[in-house]
Design a protein around this motif. Structure first.
Motif, PDB file in Angstrom:
ATOM      1  N   ASN A  20       0.859  -1.216  -0.080  1.00 36.02           N
ATOM      2  CA  ASN A  20       0.143   0.682  -0.156  1.00 36.02           C
ATOM      3  C   ASN A  20       0.822   1.640   0.126  1.00 36.02           C
ATOM      4  OD1 ASN A  20      -2.582   1.103  -0.075  1.00 36.02           O
ATOM      5  ND2 ASN A  20      -2.269   1.628   1.964  1.00 36.02           N
ATOM      6  N   GLY A  21       2.073   1.267  -0.471  1.00 35.39           N
ATOM      7  CA  GLY A  21       2.814   2.490  -0.804  1.00 35.39           C
ATOM      8  C   GLY A  21       2.744   2.979  -1.688  1.00 35.39           C
ATOM      9  N   VAL A  22       3.433   4.690  -1.761  1.00 34.80           N
ATOM     10  CA  VAL A  22       3.122   5.523  -2.138  1.00 34.80           C
ATOM     11  C   VAL A  22       5.097   6.064  -3.561  1.00 34.80           C
ATOM     12  CG1 VAL A  22       2.996   8.316  -2.136  1.00 34.80           C
ATOM     13  CG2 VAL A  22       1.261   7.119  -1.268  1.00 34.80           C
ATOM     14  N   VAL A  23       4.442   6.225  -4.374  1.00 33.98           N
ATOM     15  CA  VAL A  23       5.664   6.582  -4.621  1.00 33.98           C
ATOM     16  C   VAL A  23       5.792   8.528  -5.227  1.00 33.98           C
ATOM     17  CG1 VAL A  23       7.281   7.481  -6.665  1.00 33.98           C
ATOM     18  CG2 VAL A  23       7.091   5.041  -6.192  1.00 33.98           C
ATOM     19  N   LEU A  24       6.743   8.894  -4.103  1.00 35.81           N
ATOM     20  CA  LEU A  24       6.137  11.160  -4.510  1.00 35.81           C
ATOM     21  C   LEU A  24       6.676  11.124  -5.282  1.00 35.81           C
ATOM     22  CD1 LEU A  24       4.381  13.013  -3.083  1.00 35.81           C
ATOM     23  CD2 LEU A  24       6.312  13.237  -1.512  1.00 35.81           C
ATOM     24  N   ASP A  25       6.995  12.176  -6.309  1.00 35.74           N
ATOM     25  CA  ASP A  25       7.288  12.625  -7.411  1.00 35.74           C
ATOM     26  C   ASP A  25       7.762  13.703  -6.780  1.00 35.74           C
ATOM     27  OD1 ASP A  25       9.041  13.651  -9.549  1.00 35.74           O
ATOM     28  OD2 ASP A  25       7.664  12.220 -10.836  1.00 35.74           O
ATOM     29  N   VAL A  26       8.418  14.487  -6.705  1.00 39.85           N
ATOM     30  CA  VAL A  26       8.614  15.646  -5.907  1.00 39.85           C
ATOM     31  C   VAL A  26       8.860  16.397  -7.395  1.00 39.85           C
ATOM     32  CG1 VAL A  26       8.977  14.580  -3.600  1.00 39.85           C
ATOM     33  CG2 VAL A  26      11.283  15.605  -5.269  1.00 39.85           C
ATOM     34  N   ARG A  27      10.059  16.423  -8.581  1.00 42.08           N
ATOM     35  CA  ARG A  27       9.910  16.779  -9.310  1.00 42.08           C
ATOM     36  C   ARG A  27       9.318  18.031  -9.995  1.00 42.08           C
ATOM     37  NH1 ARG A  27      10.794  13.224 -13.834  1.00 42.08           N
ATOM     38  NH2 ARG A  27       9.296  12.447 -13.134  1.00 42.08           N
ATOM     39  N   GLU A  28       9.418  19.150 -10.608  1.00 41.63           N
ATOM     40  CA  GLU A  28       8.852  20.130 -10.850  1.00 41.63           C
ATOM     41  C   GLU A  28       8.266  19.915 -12.440  1.00 41.63           C
ATOM     42  OE1 GLU A  28       8.674  23.062  -9.450  1.00 41.63           O
ATOM     43  OE2 GLU A  28       9.586  22.431  -8.228  1.00 41.63           O
ATOM     44  N   VAL A  29       6.594  20.661 -12.342  1.00 42.29           N
ATOM     45  CA  VAL A  29       6.244  20.463 -13.746  1.00 42.29           C
ATOM     46  C   VAL A  29       6.646  20.080 -15.935  1.00 42.29           C
ATOM     47  CG1 VAL A  29       3.787  21.495 -14.907  1.00 42.29           C
ATOM     48  CG2 VAL A  29       4.263  21.292 -12.815  1.00 42.29           C
ATOM     49  N   PRO A  30       6.978  20.658 -15.776  1.00 40.85           N
ATOM     50  CA  PRO A  30       8.658  20.733 -17.052  1.00 40.85           C
ATOM     51  C   PRO A  30       9.128  19.021 -16.952  1.00 40.85           C
ATOM     52  CG  PRO A  30       9.041  22.526 -16.216  1.00 40.85           C
ATOM     53  CD  PRO A  30       7.486  22.244 -14.822  1.00 40.85           C
ATOM     54  N   GLU A  31       9.436  18.964 -15.959  1.00 37.42           N
ATOM     55  CA  GLU A  31      10.405  17.763 -15.586  1.00 37.42           C
ATOM     56  C   GLU A  31       8.735  16.193 -16.013  1.00 37.42           C
ATOM     57  OE1 GLU A  31      14.491  17.456 -12.834  1.00 37.42           O
ATOM     58  OE2 GLU A  31      12.442  18.858 -11.767  1.00 37.42           O
ATOM     59  N   LEU A  32       8.123  16.488 -15.355  1.00 36.13           N
ATOM     60  CA  LEU A  32       6.802  15.603 -14.945  1.00 36.13           C
ATOM     61  C   LEU A  32       6.523  15.212 -16.593  1.00 36.13           C
ATOM     62  CD1 LEU A  32       4.366  16.537 -12.393  1.00 36.13           C
ATOM     63  CD2 LEU A  32       6.448  15.041 -12.525  1.00 36.13           C
ATOM     64  N   ARG A  33       6.491  16.483 -17.395  1.00 36.50           N
ATOM     65  CA  ARG A  33       5.769  16.942 -18.784  1.00 36.50           C
ATOM     66  C   ARG A  33       7.343  15.665 -19.175  1.00 36.50           C
ATOM     67  NH1 ARG A  33       4.696  22.422 -18.206  1.00 36.50           N
ATOM     68  NH2 ARG A  33       3.035  22.160 -17.799  1.00 36.50           N
ATOM     69  N   ALA A  34       8.816  15.705 -19.001  1.00 38.55           N
ATOM     70  CA  ALA A  34       9.619  15.589 -20.053  1.00 38.55           C
ATOM     71  C   ALA A  34       9.483  13.692 -19.508  1.00 38.55           C
ATOM     72  CB  ALA A  34      10.752  15.673 -19.691  1.00 38.55           C
ATOM     73  N   ALA A  35       9.418  13.608 -18.233  1.00 41.71           N
ATOM     74  CA  ALA A  35       9.295  11.689 -18.298  1.00 41.71           C
ATOM     75  C   ALA A  35       8.560  11.521 -17.318  1.00 41.71           C
ATOM     76  CB  ALA A  35      10.776  11.266 -17.807  1.00 41.71           C
ATOM     77  N   SER A  36       7.946  10.818 -17.242  1.00 43.19           N
ATOM     78  CA  SER A  36       7.087   9.878 -15.853  1.00 43.19           C
ATOM     79  C   SER A  36       7.454   8.284 -15.740  1.00 43.19           C
ATOM     80  CB  SER A  36       5.357  10.357 -15.979  1.00 43.19           C
ATOM     81  OG  SER A  36       5.882  11.826 -15.455  1.00 43.19           O
ATOM     82  N   ILE A  37       6.685   8.368 -14.201  1.00 45.07           N
ATOM     83  CA  ILE A  37       7.042   7.359 -14.173  1.00 45.07           C
ATOM     84  C   ILE A  37       5.273   6.586 -14.071  1.00 45.07           C
ATOM     85  CG2 ILE A  37       9.318   6.860 -12.999  1.00 45.07           C
ATOM     86  CD1 ILE A  37       7.779   6.311 -10.222  1.00 45.07           C
ATOM     87  N   HIS A  38       5.116   5.092 -14.258  1.00 43.49           N
ATOM     88  CA  HIS A  38       3.949   4.353 -14.514  1.00 43.49           C
ATOM     89  C   HIS A  38       3.589   3.744 -13.078  1.00 43.49           C
ATOM     90  CE1 HIS A  38       3.854   5.398 -18.751  1.00 43.49           C
ATOM     91  NE2 HIS A  38       5.196   5.058 -18.845  1.00 43.49           N
ATOM     92  N   PRO A  39       3.290   3.983 -12.338  1.00 41.46           N
ATOM     93  CA  PRO A  39       2.818   3.302 -11.319  1.00 41.46           C
ATOM     94  C   PRO A  39       1.821   1.568 -11.582  1.00 41.46           C
ATOM     95  CG  PRO A  39       0.900   4.859 -11.358  1.00 41.46           C
ATOM     96  CD  PRO A  39       1.570   4.943 -13.152  1.00 41.46           C
ATOM     97  N   LEU A  40       2.670   0.877 -10.729  1.00 40.07           N
ATOM     98  CA  LEU A  40       2.031  -0.402 -10.689  1.00 40.07           C
ATOM     99  C   LEU A  40       2.306  -0.981  -9.627  1.00 40.07           C
ATOM    100  CD1 LEU A  40       1.568  -2.903 -12.671  1.00 40.07           C
ATOM    101  CD2 LEU A  40       3.750  -3.525 -13.580  1.00 40.07           C
ATOM    102  N   GLY A  41       1.641  -1.139  -8.807  1.00 39.65           N
ATOM    103  CA  GLY A  41       1.847  -1.961  -7.518  1.00 39.65           C
ATOM    104  C   GLY A  41       2.039  -0.490  -6.686  1.00 39.65           C
ATOM    105  N   PHE A  42       1.696   0.208  -6.571  1.00 43.14           N
ATOM    106  CA  PHE A  42       2.168   1.540  -5.885  1.00 43.14           C
ATOM    107  C   PHE A  42       0.610   2.483  -6.508  1.00 43.14           C
ATOM    108  CE2 PHE A  42       5.524   1.550  -8.771  1.00 43.14           C
ATOM    109  CZ  PHE A  42       5.642   3.069  -9.286  1.00 43.14           C
ATOM    110  N   GLU A  43       0.386   3.943  -5.271  1.00 40.45           N
ATOM    111  CA  GLU A  43       0.176   4.995  -5.443  1.00 40.45           C
ATOM    112  C   GLU A  43       0.836   6.255  -5.791  1.00 40.45           C
ATOM    113  OE1 GLU A  43      -2.266   8.312  -4.015  1.00 40.45           O
ATOM    114  OE2 GLU A  43      -2.271   6.449  -2.430  1.00 40.45           O
ATOM    115  N   LEU A  44       1.587   6.742  -7.593  1.00 39.47           N
ATOM    116  CA  LEU A  44       1.746   7.888  -7.570  1.00 39.47           C
ATOM    117  C   LEU A  44       2.121   9.066  -7.315  1.00 39.47           C
ATOM    118  CD1 LEU A  44       4.636   9.306  -9.096  1.00 39.47           C
ATOM    119  CD2 LEU A  44       3.464   8.971 -11.228  1.00 39.47           C
ATOM    120  N   VAL A  45       1.907   9.600  -6.593  1.00 40.87           N
ATOM    121  CA  VAL A  45       1.765  11.064  -6.191  1.00 40.87           C
ATOM    122  C   VAL A  45       2.493  12.128  -6.097  1.00 40.87           C
ATOM    123  CG1 VAL A  45       1.098  13.112  -4.718  1.00 40.87           C
ATOM    124  CG2 VAL A  45       0.401  10.441  -4.274  1.00 40.87           C
ATOM    125  N   ALA A  46       2.681  13.388  -7.313  1.00 39.83           N
ATOM    126  CA  ALA A  46       3.250  14.400  -7.649  1.00 39.83           C
ATOM    127  C   ALA A  46       2.829  16.135  -6.776  1.00 39.83           C
ATOM    128  CB  ALA A  46       3.453  14.615  -9.199  1.00 39.83           C
TER     129      ALA A  46
END
Length: 111
Positions: A20-46
């Protein structure tokens, strides 16, 4: 002490924490647009790093949180902040999204 977890070992770390884990992506919005991960087995929160203090209530301190940034420095700072604010199961994803692309999912662009 903050756990350092390689992207290839994230699933095992989350399982050891009870799931029941969370991956917390702390990058800036332009970085999220450049590359993001796909959640599999965890929740992704940016949430960008500088917004974490004001948005802390959006995170559950009872869930395991693994922090992610580009190479691992910003996410380590956030992981330490979370640990100092009552989060008991915190890790830093060592090598960040760059290592994620190399070790776990080569479809994630490197930048």
């Amino acid at each position: 002490m903050i756990d350092q977890v390689r992207p290839s070992d994230l699933d095992a770390w989350l399982a050891a924490q009870g799931g029941n884990g969370v991956v917390l992506d702390v990058r800036e919005v332009p970085e999220l647009r450049a590359a993001s991960i796909h959640p599999l087995g965890f929740e992704l929160v940016a949430i960008p790093m500088n917004e974490i203090p004001g948005r802390l209530a959006q995170l559950d301190p009872d869930r395991p949180v693994a922090c992610l940034c580009h190479h691992g420095a910003r996410s380590m700072r956030v992981a330490m902040f979370l640990a100092q604010n009552g989060f008991g199961q915190v890790a830093n994803i060592a090598g960040g999204i760059d290592a994620w692309s190399l070790e776990r999912d080569p479809t994630v662009p490197r930048y």
